[in-house]
Enzyme design. Structure first.
Site, mmCIF file in Angstrom:
data_model
loop_
_atom_site.group_PDB
_atom_site.id
_atom_site.type_symbol
_atom_site.label_atom_id
_atom_site.label_comp_id
_atom_site.label_asym_id
_atom_site.label_seq_id
_atom_site.Cartn_x
_atom_site.Cartn_y
_atom_site.Cartn_z
ATOM 1 N N ASN A 96 1.029 -1.237 0.197
ATOM 2 C CA ASN A 96 0.129 0.182 0.021
ATOM 3 C C ASN A 96 1.013 1.259 0.180
ATOM 4 O OD1 ASN A 96 -1.730 2.122 0.634
ATOM 5 N ND2 ASN A 96 -2.119 1.208 2.599
ATOM 6 N N LYS A 109 0.150 4.268 -0.296
ATOM 7 C CA LYS A 109 -0.289 5.291 0.451
ATOM 8 C C LYS A 109 -0.237 6.754 -0.418
ATOM 9 C CE LYS A 109 -0.039 3.393 5.169
ATOM 10 N NZ LYS A 109 0.101 3.318 6.288
ATOM 11 N N HIS A 114 -9.477 0.811 4.926
ATOM 12 C CA HIS A 114 -8.321 0.866 5.707
ATOM 13 C C HIS A 114 -8.288 1.874 6.935
ATOM 14 C CE1 HIS A 114 -4.169 2.209 6.538
ATOM 15 N NE2 HIS A 114 -3.769 1.209 5.840
ATOM 16 N N GLU A 116 -6.900 4.180 8.372
ATOM 17 C CA GLU A 116 -6.701 5.682 7.922
ATOM 18 C C GLU A 116 -7.828 6.214 7.310
ATOM 19 O OE1 GLU A 116 -2.968 5.260 5.705
ATOM 20 O OE2 GLU A 116 -1.903 4.640 7.604
ATOM 21 N N GLU A 168 -5.295 -5.624 10.623
ATOM 22 C CA GLU A 168 -4.424 -4.620 10.754
ATOM 23 C C GLU A 168 -4.657 -3.846 12.119
ATOM 24 O OE1 GLU A 168 -2.448 -3.219 6.575
ATOM 25 O OE2 GLU A 168 -4.290 -2.031 7.125
ATOM 26 N N GLY A 172 2.168 1.680 10.834
ATOM 27 C CA GLY A 172 3.317 2.965 10.702
ATOM 28 C C GLY A 172 3.816 3.308 11.929
ATOM 29 N N SER A 195 3.633 -2.605 10.285
ATOM 30 C CA SER A 195 4.765 -2.563 10.458
ATOM 31 C C SER A 195 5.494 -4.071 9.965
ATOM 32 C CB SER A 195 5.359 -2.297 11.704
ATOM 33 O OG SER A 195 4.916 -0.898 12.099
HETATM 34 C C1 PEP Z 1 -0.611 -0.046 5.996
HETATM 35 O O1 PEP Z 1 -0.446 1.065 5.413
HETATM 36 O O2 PEP Z 1 -1.700 -0.854 5.714
HETATM 37 C C2 PEP Z 1 0.390 -0.695 6.857
HETATM 38 C C3 PEP Z 1 0.361 -1.893 7.288
HETATM 39 O O3 PEP Z 1 1.448 0.273 7.020
HETATM 40 P P1 PEP Z 1 2.842 -0.042 7.551
HETATM 41 O O4 PEP Z 1 3.226 -1.441 6.971
HETATM 42 O O5 PEP Z 1 3.723 1.264 7.426
HETATM 43 O O6 PEP Z 1 2.701 -0.415 9.103
#
Ligand code: PEP
Length: 251
Positions: free
Chosen positions: A9, A11, A95, A97, A167, A173, A213
């Site tokens: 992703n 972003k 997601h 976010e 997630e 992040g 992460s």
């Molecule tokens: C994500 O954006 O879905 C995500 C898991 O980000 P990161 O790997 O940076 O934690």
């Protein structure tokens, strides 16, 4: 039975030139991969550029979001049909976010999911608890609501095209990954929910990705868990070398 899927992703990152470079590096260095499905989700403006770069490679294209209407007076929105037209096979839906920053609800997410399936595309439905929800023992309740409401009105047949991404919001992040055991526990719970809502076959065949992460140094342990079928990756998907290592995880 469940083919592993590693999805990046991107972003709100990468200019057209940067997206082209990253896509071309992935296409070149992952050309031999057959056992793992590889997906990248650039920003809308880079979709067709990336589609051209990955055309003859195993890398597939996803969008990061969509609006649940085909066409019409919806200024600033993009529909699943137009994303299919741009070369997408997958669309990330719900997601955290978007849930947190844009106020997306399970009901709205469910509407998107249905439109994605109607367009012949595959949704990657993101679910996951916040730190506060985990610390106040609400995690299972939150996951139950997100699964039941997010997948409302779907049949077992629809589920063949649905991917779920667990997630935990506190791990996205932040550099904090769920431990292998924490992730496995949540995945196994989600698989149990799918069995209750749909059928044992759906539970067994639906891919559940872990996101939060995921990095080259923790991917192998996560992928070794029975109920983890892949990863949805933010930060580590922006660097070709790291993403290639994730796709080439070792069990
Ligand atoms: C994500 O954006 O879905 C995500 C898991 O980000 P990161 O790997 O940076 O934690």
């Amino acid at each position: 039975m469940r083919k592993p899927l590693i999805a990046g992703n991107w972003k709100l990152h990468k200019t057209l030139n940067e997206a082209r470079d990253l896509a071309s590096s992935l296409a070149e260095n992952l050309a031999d991969v057959e056992a793992v499905e590889i997906v990248v989700a650039p920003v809308f403006t880079a979709l067709t550029t990336v589609a051209a770069e990955i055309k003859s490679s195993p890398v597939k294209l996803a969008a990061q979001n969509c609006y649940p209407e085909e066409t019409g007076a919806f200024t600033g929105e993009v529909s699943p049909l137009l994303l299919k037209d741009a070369g997408c096979e997958y669309i990330i839906i719900g997601h955290s976010e978007r849930r947190q920053l844009m106020g997306e609800t399970d009901h709205f997410i469910n509407q998107k999911l249905i439109k994605v399936l109607e367009a012949g595309l595959k949704p990657i439905l993101c679910i996951g608890e916040t730190l506060q929800e985990r610390e106040t023992d609400q995690m299972l309740e939150v996951l139950t609501t997100q699964v039941k409401d997010g997948l409302a009105n779907l049949s077992a047949t629809h589920m063949a095209n649905v991917v779920i991404a667990y997630e935990p919001v506190w791990a996205i992040g932040t550099g904090k990954t769920a431990s292998n055991e924490q992730a496995q526990e949540a995945h196994s719970f989600i698989r149990g929910l799918l069995q209750g809502v749909f059928t044992p076959e759906v539970a067994l065949s639906t891919r559940i990705l872990y996101g939060g992460s995921v990095k080259p140094n923790n991917v192998d342990g996560l992928m070794a868990q029975d109920d983890i079928d892949g990863a949805l990756v933010g930060g580590a998907s922006l660097k070709a070398e790291d993403f290639i290592r994730l796709v080439r995880f070792e069990k």
